[in-house]
Design a protein around this motif. Structure first.
Motif, PDB file in Angstrom:
ATOM      1  N   ALA A 284       3.906  40.563  -2.106  1.00 48.14           N
ATOM      2  CA  ALA A 284       4.911  40.073  -1.164  1.00 48.14           C
ATOM      3  C   ALA A 284       6.199  40.883  -1.279  1.00 48.14           C
ATOM      4  CB  ALA A 284       5.188  38.600  -1.403  1.00 48.14           C
ATOM      5  N   MET A 285       6.546  41.258  -2.501  1.00 51.54           N
ATOM      6  CA  MET A 285       7.763  42.044  -2.736  1.00 51.54           C
ATOM      7  C   MET A 285       7.681  43.368  -1.976  1.00 51.54           C
ATOM      8  SD  MET A 285      10.533  41.525  -4.362  1.00 51.54           S
ATOM      9  CE  MET A 285      11.944  42.526  -4.761  1.00 51.54           C
ATOM     10  N   THR A 286       6.536  44.013  -2.024  1.00 52.19           N
ATOM     11  CA  THR A 286       6.340  45.276  -1.297  1.00 52.19           C
ATOM     12  C   THR A 286       6.487  45.040   0.211  1.00 52.19           C
ATOM     13  OG1 THR A 286       4.754  45.820  -3.012  1.00 52.19           O
ATOM     14  CG2 THR A 286       4.761  47.241  -1.078  1.00 52.19           C
ATOM     15  N   THR A 287       5.909  43.952   0.688  1.00 52.20           N
ATOM     16  CA  THR A 287       6.022  43.638   2.119  1.00 52.20           C
ATOM     17  C   THR A 287       7.485  43.462   2.518  1.00 52.20           C
ATOM     18  OG1 THR A 287       3.949  42.440   1.895  1.00 52.20           O
ATOM     19  CG2 THR A 287       5.155  42.095   3.933  1.00 52.20           C
ATOM     20  N   LEU A 288       8.250  42.790   1.687  1.00 47.16           N
ATOM     21  CA  LEU A 288       9.661  42.539   2.017  1.00 47.16           C
ATOM     22  C   LEU A 288      10.458  43.842   2.031  1.00 47.16           C
ATOM     23  CD1 LEU A 288      10.406  39.234   0.064  1.00 47.16           C
ATOM     24  CD2 LEU A 288       9.584  39.540   2.405  1.00 47.16           C
ATOM     25  N   GLU A 289      10.126  44.737   1.100  1.00 46.49           N
ATOM     26  CA  GLU A 289      10.786  46.059   1.074  1.00 46.49           C
ATOM     27  C   GLU A 289      10.456  46.811   2.358  1.00 46.49           C
ATOM     28  OE1 GLU A 289       9.319  47.830  -2.531  1.00 46.49           O
ATOM     29  OE2 GLU A 289      10.682  46.613  -3.765  1.00 46.49           O
ATOM     30  N   GLN A 290       9.167  46.792   2.697  1.00 47.10           N
ATOM     31  CA  GLN A 290       8.729  47.517   3.894  1.00 47.10           C
ATOM     32  C   GLN A 290       9.324  46.920   5.165  1.00 47.10           C
ATOM     33  OE1 GLN A 290       4.519  47.400   3.289  1.00 47.10           O
ATOM     34  NE2 GLN A 290       4.497  49.298   2.071  1.00 47.10           N
ATOM     35  N   ALA A 291       9.585  45.617   5.130  1.00 52.90           N
ATOM     36  CA  ALA A 291      10.168  44.958   6.305  1.00 52.90           C
ATOM     37  C   ALA A 291      11.649  45.303   6.444  1.00 52.90           C
ATOM     38  CB  ALA A 291       9.974  43.454   6.205  1.00 52.90           C
ATOM     39  N   GLY A 292      12.182  46.010   5.459  1.00 60.32           N
ATOM     40  CA  GLY A 292      13.566  46.481   5.560  1.00 60.32           C
ATOM     41  C   GLY A 292      14.615  45.530   5.002  1.00 60.32           C
ATOM     42  N   MET A 293      14.193  44.551   4.209  1.00 60.17           N
ATOM     43  CA  MET A 293      15.212  43.674   3.605  1.00 60.17           C
ATOM     44  C   MET A 293      16.056  44.490   2.636  1.00 60.17           C
ATOM     45  SD  MET A 293      13.610  39.965   2.669  1.00 60.17           S
ATOM     46  CE  MET A 293      14.960  38.845   3.085  1.00 60.17           C
ATOM     47  N   LYS A 294      17.325  44.170   2.568  1.00 64.64           N
ATOM     48  CA  LYS A 294      18.181  44.826   1.567  1.00 64.64           C
ATOM     49  C   LYS A 294      18.130  43.968   0.317  1.00 64.64           C
ATOM     50  CE  LYS A 294      20.968  46.691   5.258  1.00 64.64           C
ATOM     51  NZ  LYS A 294      20.229  45.868   6.288  1.00 64.64           N
ATOM     52  N   ILE A 295      17.577  44.565  -0.747  1.00 60.85           N
ATOM     53  CA  ILE A 295      17.273  43.775  -1.945  1.00 60.85           C
ATOM     54  C   ILE A 295      18.150  44.197  -3.110  1.00 60.85           C
ATOM     55  CG2 ILE A 295      15.416  43.067  -3.523  1.00 60.85           C
ATOM     56  CD1 ILE A 295      13.410  43.918  -1.298  1.00 60.85           C
ATOM     57  N   ASN A 296      18.774  43.230  -3.753  1.00 61.81           N
ATOM     58  CA  ASN A 296      19.502  43.528  -4.996  1.00 61.81           C
ATOM     59  C   ASN A 296      19.139  42.496  -6.059  1.00 61.81           C
ATOM     60  OD1 ASN A 296      21.214  41.410  -3.698  1.00 61.81           O
ATOM     61  ND2 ASN A 296      22.508  41.768  -5.464  1.00 61.81           N
ATOM     62  N   THR A 297      19.327  42.884  -7.318  1.00 67.34           N
ATOM     63  CA  THR A 297      19.035  41.978  -8.428  1.00 67.34           C
ATOM     64  C   THR A 297      20.347  41.652  -9.138  1.00 67.34           C
ATOM     65  OG1 THR A 297      16.902  43.038  -8.699  1.00 67.34           O
ATOM     66  CG2 THR A 297      17.664  41.703 -10.549  1.00 67.34           C
ATOM     67  N   VAL A 298      20.584  40.387  -9.353  1.00 66.93           N
ATOM     68  CA  VAL A 298      21.796  39.967 -10.061  1.00 66.93           C
ATOM     69  C   VAL A 298      21.696  40.417 -11.527  1.00 66.93           C
ATOM     70  CG1 VAL A 298      22.962  37.914 -10.949  1.00 66.93           C
ATOM     71  CG2 VAL A 298      22.416  38.068  -8.531  1.00 66.93           C
ATOM     72  N   SER A 299      22.777  40.994 -12.027  1.00 71.09           N
ATOM     73  CA  SER A 299      22.755  41.537 -13.395  1.00 71.09           C
ATOM     74  C   SER A 299      22.643  40.417 -14.433  1.00 71.09           C
ATOM     75  CB  SER A 299      24.036  42.323 -13.662  1.00 71.09           C
ATOM     76  OG  SER A 299      25.124  41.417 -13.741  1.00 71.09           O
ATOM     77  N   PRO A 300      22.124  40.732 -15.618  1.00 70.73           N
ATOM     78  CA  PRO A 300      22.030  39.708 -16.671  1.00 70.73           C
ATOM     79  C   PRO A 300      23.396  39.120 -17.041  1.00 70.73           C
ATOM     80  CG  PRO A 300      20.786  41.688 -17.288  1.00 70.73           C
ATOM     81  CD  PRO A 300      21.508  42.019 -16.025  1.00 70.73           C
ATOM     82  N   GLU A 301      24.443  39.941 -16.964  1.00 72.01           N
ATOM     83  CA  GLU A 301      25.802  39.445 -17.278  1.00 72.01           C
ATOM     84  C   GLU A 301      26.216  38.397 -16.243  1.00 72.01           C
ATOM     85  OE1 GLU A 301      25.315  42.957 -16.778  1.00 72.01           O
ATOM     86  OE2 GLU A 301      24.702  42.972 -18.891  1.00 72.01           O
ATOM     87  N   GLU A 302      25.887  38.677 -14.981  1.00 73.86           N
ATOM     88  CA  GLU A 302      26.264  37.741 -13.922  1.00 73.86           C
ATOM     89  C   GLU A 302      25.426  36.461 -14.021  1.00 73.86           C
ATOM     90  OE1 GLU A 302      28.849  37.688 -12.214  1.00 73.86           O
ATOM     91  OE2 GLU A 302      28.350  36.027 -10.852  1.00 73.86           O
ATOM     92  N   VAL A 303      24.179  36.602 -14.403  1.00 72.91           N
ATOM     93  CA  VAL A 303      23.346  35.408 -14.606  1.00 72.91           C
ATOM     94  C   VAL A 303      23.988  34.532 -15.685  1.00 72.91           C
ATOM     95  CG1 VAL A 303      21.124  34.570 -15.467  1.00 72.91           C
ATOM     96  CG2 VAL A 303      21.177  36.404 -13.784  1.00 72.91           C
ATOM     97  N   ALA A 304      24.476  35.175 -16.741  1.00 73.04           N
ATOM     98  CA  ALA A 304      25.141  34.431 -17.828  1.00 73.04           C
ATOM     99  C   ALA A 304      26.380  33.716 -17.297  1.00 73.04           C
ATOM    100  CB  ALA A 304      25.500  35.381 -18.957  1.00 73.04           C
TER     101      ALA A 304
END
Ligand code: TK8
Length: 338
Positions: A284-304
């Motif tokens: 599903a992640m690959t599909t979302l990338e291919q669909a053109g979603m702009k994807i970012n991951t929240v940093s571990p510091e920000e999660v904290a």
């Protein structure tokens, strides 16, 4: 081969084939039609597992227990189906624990943010003492909890901007599940949380009634949220399970043999579903990338930082759900972690 040996083989083979044909033939099993409702569409993880469950049930009962599945909330939202099961108007369903917390408040533990680190920990707790005790609490409310399916770690999508820090949630109208803890968590993080049943969500996103939502990758893909939500932020902020349930009113009309077959099929569907969900998550992640979603991951510091921000909500609900229960939960997670 001696005759005696041949006879022995025959006896063995007959015994085996009887065992394979299942309890069904000899047992007290009547022809029944079971309506099974779920909220996602037929091409989702939920849809595949529902079909698997129906087939499995038919197989183990020698074709006597027939299940008709209804996806896309065609029998109602999770909350409506819970009511229908309790009243005896529908036999079975699968739905999230979040709206169940309205009936049995302890299910709220699964809405506490940043609790599990992995699927393995979630499986251990859900299939362990705490998860099973919780299922038993449903009986008093007219529901029989059978097994947990994976919904998964939830991530955020929205139509406004990437979420790099909690502050980026300011002003975002974010649909949350109908649950007090979810509401508290997202308002505390800075969003304007709007509780709404899943069945209304796509339209609400499309018409911009809300700006965003949060769900596992598998759902963001199967429900095509990528068509109306340009931004995906990987937060894995909470792991919420699904529960397969039966109406207690209906369950009590089943013979012990029938109950056993339904349980058996439900357990097989659990194993199938979790495997499928985990494999599908990567796809599903690959599909979302291919669909053109702009994807970012929240940093571990920000999660904290987010964790710290929502601590008052966790403290409040620790008191409300019972500090002993939360201690048991953390102990069981710790045990699974080591
Ligand atoms: C489907 C829901 C869904 C849940 C939600 O009926 O409401 O966002 O994640 O899976 O149970």
């Amino acid at each position: 081969m001696t005759i005696r040996f041949k006879t022995r083989l025959l006896v063995l083979a007959t015994a085996l084939s009887c065992a394979v044909a299942g309890v069904a033939a000899a047992a007290d099993v009547k022809p029944r039609l079971i309506r099974f409702g779920y909220g996602l569409n037929e091409e989702s993880v939920q849809g595949r597992a529902a079909r698997y469950l129906a087939q499995e049930l038919e197989k183990v009962s020698g074709g006597k227990l027939k299940m008709k599945t209804f996806g896309s909330a065609n029998l109602g939202s999770d909350e409506q189906m819970q009511g229908a099961l309790a009243g005896g108007a529908q036999e079975m369903m699968v739905g999230s624990t979040a709206p169940l917390a309205g009936m049995v408040k302890e299910f709220g533990v699964f809405d506490l943010p940043f609790l599990f680190n992995s699927e393995k920990e979630a499986d251990a707790v859900l299939d362990g003492q705490l998860g099973q005790d919780m299922l038993k609490k449903l009986e008093a409310k007219g529901l029989v909890g059978l097994v947990y399916w994976e919904n998964g770690f939830r991530n955020m999508t929205n139509s406004k901007r990437p979420i790099a820090r909690a502050e980026d949630l300011q002003g975002i109208k974010l649909r949350v599940m109908q649950n007090q803890i979810a509401l508290g968590v997202f308002n505390t993080l800075g969003a304007n949380a709007v509780p709404m049943p899943f069945s209304e969500l796509f339209t609400a996103l499309e018409t911009r009634t809300v700006d965003g939502q949060e769900n596992p990758i598998t759902t963001i893909q199967s429900s095509k949220f990528y068509e109306v939500q340009p931004f995906l932020t990987i937060t894995r902020h909470v792991y919420t399970p699904w529960v397969v349930m039966a109406s207690k009113k209906w369950w009590d009309t089943l013979s012990p043999d029938e109950q056993k077959l339904v349980r058996q099929a439900a357990e097989a569907s659990r194993d199938f579903e979790r495997k499928d969900s985990r494999a599908d998550s990567t796809k599903a992640m690959t599909t979302l990338e291919q669909a053109g979603m702009k994807i970012n991951t929240v940093s571990p510091e920000e999660v904290a930082r987010m964790r710290q921000k929502v601590q008052p909500v966790v403290d409040k609900y620790t008191q409300e759900l019972g500090p002993d229960l939360i201690k048991q939960l953390n102990d069981e997670i710790q045990k699974a972690r080591n």
